[in-house]
Motif scaffolding. Sequence first.
Motif, short mmCIF file in Angstrom:
data_model
loop_
_atom_site.label_atom_id
_atom_site.label_comp_id
_atom_site.label_asym_id
_atom_site.label_seq_id
_atom_site.Cartn_x
_atom_site.Cartn_y
_atom_site.Cartn_z
N LYS A 199 0.88 -1.17 0.02
CA LYS A 199 -0.05 0.01 0.02
C LYS A 199 0.79 1.27 -0.17
N ALA A 221 2.67 1.74 -3.58
CA ALA A 221 2.01 1.70 -4.58
C ALA A 221 1.25 3.23 -4.47
N THR A 222 1.14 3.53 -3.37
CA THR A 222 0.69 5.07 -3.14
C THR A 222 1.59 6.05 -3.45
N ALA A 274 2.10 5.82 -7.51
CA ALA A 274 0.93 6.66 -8.32
C ALA A 274 1.03 8.15 -7.79
N LYS A 275 1.34 8.55 -6.69
CA LYS A 275 1.56 9.97 -6.53
C LYS A 275 2.66 10.74 -7.47
N THR A 313 -0.68 6.87 -13.37
CA THR A 313 -0.46 5.53 -12.80
C THR A 313 -1.40 5.51 -11.94
N ASP A 314 -2.58 4.67 -11.93
CA ASP A 314 -3.32 4.45 -11.04
C ASP A 314 -2.85 3.51 -9.95
N LEU A 315 -3.78 3.35 -8.85
CA LEU A 315 -3.16 2.33 -7.78
C LEU A 315 -2.99 0.85 -8.31
N ALA A 333 0.11 0.74 -10.28
CA ALA A 333 1.19 0.92 -9.12
C ALA A 333 1.49 -0.36 -8.47
N ARG A 334 0.51 -1.22 -8.03
CA ARG A 334 0.59 -2.50 -7.38
C ARG A 334 1.27 -3.57 -8.25
#
Length: 158
Positions: free
Chosen positions: A24, A27-28, A31-32, A37-39, A42-43
Motif C-alpha cells: 500500500k 503503490a501509493t 501513483a503519486k 499511474t493508477d493504484l 502501481a501495485r
Amino acid sequence: MTVALEHPVGTTDPATLVTPEVMKRLATRLAKDHPGTDLPTARRIIGQAAAFLAASAALPGAELSPSKAVDVGWHTFILHTVDYAEFCERVAGRFIHHVPTPAPETEEVSAATRTRTLDAITTAGYRIDHDLWPDTARMNECSQCHAGCSDSPNSGTK
C-alpha cells in the motif's frame, strides 16, 4: 548453477513478496510520483519489481535488467529504505544494490537481456505481468538513471 524452487515455475503472485502494508505504501507513493499511474497498476509494478529483485538475488551475476516500468517500481522501493532493507535481507540475505550499467550497443543485446530476465523471474517461480515488460521497450531506457540497471557491483566497470 542449480536454483532450488520453493514453488512451481512461474505460478506465484510476486505481490506476495511484500506485506500488504508495504504494498500500500509503495503503490501509493508510485501513483503519486507518476501521474497517470493508477493504484492497481502501481501495485502490479511493485509486484514485478519485487519479482525482479528476487530473481536477481537468486542468480547473482546473471546481468538481469528491469523494464522501464519495473525500474520505476525499484526506484520507489529504494526510497522506502527501511522496507527495502528488510525486503533485501529477507529475500536475498544481503542488500541489493541498484547499479546503473552502460547502455547495450544493440537492440539484440536488449532483447537477450529481457529474455534472460523474464526466464529468471519465471524460474524463480513468479508470474510475469507481460504488459510491464513490453517487447519494444529498450532495457537501457531507465527514466531516472539513464542506463540499464542491475544488481551487479561490477556492471558499471566493464
